[in-house]
Design an enzyme around this catalytic site. Structure first.
Site, short mmCIF file in Angstrom:
data_model
loop_
_atom_site.label_atom_id
_atom_site.label_comp_id
_atom_site.label_asym_id
_atom_site.label_seq_id
_atom_site.Cartn_x
_atom_site.Cartn_y
_atom_site.Cartn_z
NE ARG A 18 -2.33 -1.40 3.44
CZ ARG A 18 -2.82 -1.24 4.66
NH1 ARG A 18 -4.01 -0.69 4.84
NH2 ARG A 18 -2.12 -1.64 5.70
CG ASN A 36 -4.13 -4.55 2.99
OD1 ASN A 36 -3.69 -4.42 1.85
ND2 ASN A 36 -3.35 -4.61 4.05
#
Length: 812
Positions: A18, A36
């Site tokens: 990320r 996520n």
């Protein structure tokens, strides 16, 4: 402006994915968010078509070190997203389809920090970041967030929280992030319960004290990342022998750890590919060829070592490693040593002052699973170790060290565990719509396998299930995986052997959940596993699978172990085998090689000749002292003496005949390994026909049979002429390879086969493997071998699962 949803599947959680998305999105001027979820990573982004395309390209090119993108799906959205900037959002829980990252060795940046006096991570044994550290070993549930790991017990201090929430930081959302102030701690204990005081030895801290203890010849139990290890100085014969006796592991080689490559290269020849493997994120134990001089134990050198150690056991270990010798008891009779490099900060700190290797072996009593919690270790290892280095971060999932080697520039995994499991294996073409399947694996070197969505998730190595503690650990790990991946199998695959505990459990699960059960033949599963990892498509022409091992349950109810099968994923036909020979005493034949020698001599109708012509041979004198009348009755009446076509037992028989492990072995395959290590390589490179023992080919009942009987006459003659063991060992390997290649030529011509699979535990024998592979390749035959999963039973569950999938997909 354009807007897209970008779904990324693969190993993309807990690896800094990320932050990479965030950094690249900002660089490309995109608006949106990333989060996520149970399927992986979901990106929503708005920008020009050009910047979106640039972002996707860079994301694939600049993927974090531990990440693996399996699939990237772009979906155009009609409306723009309502974002003013690009942000990282909270994780979303939904159906689990993501992957769990294997535990990863300490990255270079973290290594630098733990030895930097100006870093707040200086000498902190649990330092990690998104590029390294524990993953599988600490996870309880998915998504991989701190609250779902054993790090949930530790509240981050302000400095760690700042780094954890800083998207530009290497530790952004690194779930195990911690430091001296807020994280787990390590401490030293004496096994006898007495207090440890700083005055006992010079030390910077408890972790540093371990090095001094090892230098003094003590045995230390070390709580690692996936379980406990037992450690001692690998150059101290007394310490190694003491460890063997206490652990009750009398012959099997010990694994070694060294501070750096320079130390390893003092004792072993290390190729470029082997160096890459040693320093990889997986950091497995790598089997390396010993240097010739390290095989010679010089008394003068050993005495000099003891004097130097006594003089300065607590000083920095700056002595040149060349004066040291690996203790003979580390790997008795072996030409190779299994080395690994430190893969946690704890190991790096312990070995900082150590210029010689240490033994680092599983923290257990032989055949039991590794200890993983402190109280269990104190109870079970207290009579083995003198000291413990413990910590208070719970190990959720037991993960042993992986073992690998390089053969012909190709990596072969011999034990798949830490660093590799549970990274998924992509299935070949035709298996993308596979239903969820659970395969239970074998009895020895067990793994289980989950099949789903075009990939196989193979568990870490779980050991020998015949041990009650190991079987309990197997069930616990299976339940953890099923829960982690929310895996609800629609079919269960087991081995056909009726007495395997994994098969019995599979039957119980299938019955309790009312789902189909598929019984898969052992050697077919070996072959299918090799086909699958080599990407052979579902609907492909049959291959010739050569499966050699100790034994597996055959279709006819007998024990197989030397098979040539015409096989695809659906079915197989047995084309050739080795002549079945009785395993006198059943399992006893595995651990008493002389039983196999006698059985082979009886099978070859040579025993009477032996008593007349070869009475001066040691093996004949030895066998004459055994209760031969009783043994003959067992064979004739078939009492606990099943016939087996096992190539593994043939190796045992030859080894015992020439005086290797004749009486007994402490582990399966010990005699065969010792036989391989004796081989005179000059004989292997000599093409004279007289150096080949004869093996006959017979044909009956539509199957070829390789009969070793004529070999035994020639071998006994060599023994009588006092031909050295090393030459006989080489001739046997050459002869076996010669017979295999000739059988392959015959079968490939008869059945129009273009591909050959080499599989089964016997092909862990490097000499046999290379001889057969090279000769088949010279014949322009395509040879498929293992690299992702073990050739031994550790890869069996993959084969069980893929065969079951083929049947379900095609309704075969």
């Amino acid at each position: 402006m354009a807007s897209e949803e970008i779904r990324v599947k693969g190993t993309v959680q807990g690896v800094g994915f990320r932050p990479t998305v965030y950094r690249l999105a900002k660089a490309c001027g995109l608006r949106g968010n990333v989060c996520n979820d149970g399927q992986g990573v979901l990106i929503r982004a708005s920008g020009s078509e050009e910047t979106l395309a640039e972002f996707v390209t860079r994301l694939q090119q600049e993927c974090p070190p531990l990440a693996r993108i399996q699939e990237l799906i772009r979906t155009r959205c009609i409306e723009e997203f309502n974002f003013d900037d690009f942000v990282i959002s909270q994780s979303v829980s939904n159906k689990i389809k993501t992957e769990i990252t294997p535990d990863a060795a300490t990255c270079p940046q973290c290594q630098k920090e733990i030895f930097d006096p100006f870093s707040r991570f200086y000498r902190y044994p649990f330092t990690n970041c998104t590029h390294c550290g524990p993953r599988l070993s600490i996870i309880r549930a998915i998504p991989y967030d701190r609250c779902n790991t054993s790090m949930s017990a530790f509240v981050m201090c302000p400095e760690c929280a700042k780094e954890y929430n800083d998207v530009e930081n290497r530790r952004f959302h690194a779930q195990p992030t911690a430091c001296h102030t807020c994280g787990p701690t390590a401490w030293l204990e004496r096994a006898d319960g007495k207090p440890v005081t700083a005055s006992m030895f010079s030390m910077m801290d408890d972790v540093d004290a371990v090095c001094t203890l090892l230098q003094k010849g003590e045995i230390v139990a070390i709580k690692g990342i996936g379980g406990f290890h037992l450690a001692c100085d690998a150059t101290n014969e007394t310490a190694v022998q003491k460890l063997r006796q206490r652990k009750r592991r009398y012959d099997k080689p010990f694994g070694l750890m060294a501070r750096d490559l320079a130390v390893i290269e003092e004792f072993c020849i290390v190729s470029g590919k082997e160096k890459e493997l040693l320093v990889s994120a997986a950091a497995p134990v790598v089997l390396l060829r010993r240097k010739e001089e390290t095989n010679r134990q010089v008394h003068e050198g050993k005495e000099k070592r003891r004097v130097l150690e006594d003089f300065s056991v607590s000083s920095v270990d700056n002595k040149n490693t060349q004066q040291y010798c690996i203790a003979e008891s580390v790997a008795p009779g072996q030409n190779s040593l299994g080395f690994m490099l430190p893969y946690t900060p704890l190991h790096h700190l312990i070995l900082r002052r150590m210029n010689r290797p240490i033994v680092l072996t599983s923290g257990n009593i032989s055949d039991e699973p590794q200890c993983i919690n402190n109280d269990e270790a104190r109870e079970k290892l207290g009579k083995i170790a003198d000291y413990f280095i413990l910590h208070n971060r719970d190990i959720i999932n037991r993960v042993d060290d992986s073992v690998a080697r390089v053969v012909g520039e190709k990596i072969q995994i011999l034990r798949r565990a830490r660093g590799y499991a549970p990274a998924p294996i992509n299935l070949p073409a035709g298996f993308d719509k596979v239903p969820p399947i659970l395969a239970m694996g074998s009895e020895l070197k067990n793994t289980f396998c989950l099949l789903r969505d075009g990939e196989a998730i193979l568990s870490q190595h779980l050991g020998e299930l015949e041990n009650a503690a190991a079987f309990n650990a197997y069930q616990d790990t299976l339940n953890l995986y099923l829960n982690l991946f929310e895996h609800k199998p629609e079919a269960i695959a087991i081995d056909k052997h009726p007495e395997y505990l994994s098969s019995k459990l599979g039957k119980e699960l299938a019955s309790a959940n009312q789902i189909p059960l598929h019984q898969i033949q052992h050697h077919h599963a070996h072959i299918a596993a090799c086909m699958a990892e080599n990407g052979i498509p579902l609907n492909t022409s049959p291959v010739l699978g050569i499966a050699f091992d100790g034994l597996g349950y055959g279709e006819d109810g007998t024990l197989w172990g030397g098979e040539f099968l015409l096989a695809d994923y659906h079915k197989f036909q047995r084309l050739a085998t080795f002549k079945p020979v009785a395993m006198i005493g059943g399992e006893q034949a595995i651990y008493q090689p002389w039983r196999n020698t006698y059985a082979h001599l009886i099978s070859a109708n040579l025993w009477d000749k032996c008593q007349q012509q070869y009475t001066d041979l040691e093996i004949i004198k030895f066998l004459q002292k055994k209760p031969l009348n009783l043994l003959n009755q067992l064979i004739e009446k078939g009492i606990n003496s099943p016939p087996a076509s096992s190539v593994g037992r043939l190796f045992d028989a030859v080894a015992a005949a020439i005086g290797i492990c004749t009486e007994e072995c402490s582990y399966e395959g010990q005699a065969a390994i010792a036989l391989e290590n004796l081989v005179d390589v000059n004989i292997l490179n000599n093409n004279e026909e007289k150096l080949i023992y004869p093996l006959n080919f017979n044909f009956s009942d539509n199957i070829y049979c390789i009969d070793s009987a004529p070999m035994w006459s020639a071998l006994l003659s060599d023994l009588q002429q006092q031909i050295p063991q090393s030459i006989i060992a080489a001739k046997f390997h050459k002869s076996l390879a010669h017979a295999v290649v000739n059988m392959v030529k015959l079968l490939c011509q008869e059945y129009q086969i273009s591909q050959v699979v080499l599989t089964g535990g016997v092909f862990q024998n490097t000499i046999l493997f290379q001889l057969v592979t090279q000769q088949l390749q010279e014949l322009k035959i395509n040879v498929l071998t293992h690299s992702l999963v073990p050739t031994n039973d550790g890869g069996l569950s993959l084969g069980q699962a893929i065969i079951t999938a083929a049947k379900l997909i095609t309704n075969y």
